[in-house]
Design an enzyme around this catalytic site. Sequence first.
Site, PDB file in Angstrom:
ATOM      1  N   GLY A  27      -1.802 -69.264 -20.285  1.00  0.00           N
ATOM      2  CA  GLY A  27      -1.240 -70.123 -21.566  1.00  0.00           C
ATOM      3  C   GLY A  27      -1.541 -71.458 -21.089  1.00  0.00           C
ATOM      4  CG  HIS A  28       1.294 -73.341 -18.477  1.00  0.00           C
ATOM      5  ND1 HIS A  28       1.901 -72.487 -17.719  1.00  0.00           N
ATOM      6  CD2 HIS A  28       2.234 -73.916 -19.441  1.00  0.00           C
ATOM      7  CE1 HIS A  28       2.947 -72.541 -17.877  1.00  0.00           C
ATOM      8  NE2 HIS A  28       3.391 -73.425 -18.807  1.00  0.00           N
ATOM      9  CD  GLN A  52      12.991 -78.196 -21.170  1.00  0.00           C
ATOM     10  OE1 GLN A  52      12.663 -79.155 -21.271  1.00  0.00           O
ATOM     11  NE2 GLN A  52      12.552 -77.162 -21.525  1.00  0.00           N
ATOM     12  CD  GLN A 144       8.962 -76.774 -26.519  1.00  0.00           C
ATOM     13  OE1 GLN A 144       9.951 -76.597 -25.867  1.00  0.00           O
ATOM     14  NE2 GLN A 144       7.793 -76.600 -26.121  1.00  0.00           N
ATOM     15  CB  SER A 176       6.689 -66.372 -20.252  1.00  0.00           C
ATOM     16  OG  SER A 176       7.761 -66.959 -20.150  1.00  0.00           O
ATOM     17  NE  ARG A 178      13.551 -69.233 -18.638  1.00  0.00           N
ATOM     18  CZ  ARG A 178      13.225 -70.374 -19.418  1.00  0.00           C
ATOM     19  NH1 ARG A 178      12.294 -70.143 -20.352  1.00  0.00           N
ATOM     20  NH2 ARG A 178      13.996 -71.179 -19.033  1.00  0.00           N
TER      21      ARG A 178
END
Length: 281
Positions: A27-28, A52, A144, A176, A178
């Site tokens: 993704g990045h 955050q 975001q 992600s 996570r």
Amino acid sequence: MKQVARKMRAEGRVVGLVPTMGALHEGHLSLVRAAQQQCQPVVVSVFVNPKQFGPNEDFEKYPRPIEADRALLEGLQVPYMFVPPAAEMYPNGFRTSVSVEGLGERLEGRSRPGHFRGVTTIVLKLFEIVQPHFAYFGRKDAQQVRLIRQMARDLNLDTEIVVCPIVRDADGLALSSRNAYLKGDQRRAATVLYRALDAARHDIAGGERDAVRLAGVLRKKIEAEPLATADYVEIVDAETFEPVSRLRRACLALLAVFVGSTRLIDNMLVEEQGDSVSIAL
Ligand code: AMP
């Protein structure tokens, strides 16, 4: 970093920034590739931003594989990886924050008080340091992106915000950092976000426009997954982030779901164009 950025701008180069918290995945890297199409140099920042994270969130355990990240960026020939120490970003006596009013109080903002203030503050700081012409963000974090766009507009920032599509694993799970927390059966259960959105997509393609019924479809799918608990399920106007009763113009179906103690988010963008509808998952 400021010195490099000033020099690049003075040389007339087009500077691109990809802000991340590291633990880089495809993704990045898709953001980096998008940046490389338009910019030279591309700067990737890696900063796990304490401001955050809520007090009971995963700041301490957030993955920080800095050497693996470095290798990935070297592989893509990224010339600058900006990894500022927290004490440099927030020295003693730091007092200023940026918050976008109104758009950040619901959904992620409600579940994670203070989160967006932390995000907009760090993003503005990174923009001031790197002075990018373009900055790249994923639609995975749809709210975001909406807030950052608003900040850029409201504060006359010299940076254009570019939004990139969601990158998913073969089974649909949005990538992600996570996802690394998911163990055993949880990894399979985590596909419920995609499965729910896909079911709603199917109904929309079949002509369904009633947002309340579509939200019901999403909720039912999530409830059918024993390892998952919905935090929120909403269909909102993509501009205002207020709930809608019928799909019109651009809408987002937004999900936040706990799988065990791991909180995952995902979304789908539905845009009406005349009689046709385009759906981005
Ligand atoms: P993070 O490191 O989670 O703060 O994410 C950094 C940037 O990568 C943000 O703009 C995210 O929206 C974006 N991003 C994270 N996951 C994905 C994904 N699966 N597809 C596209 N962009 C992503």
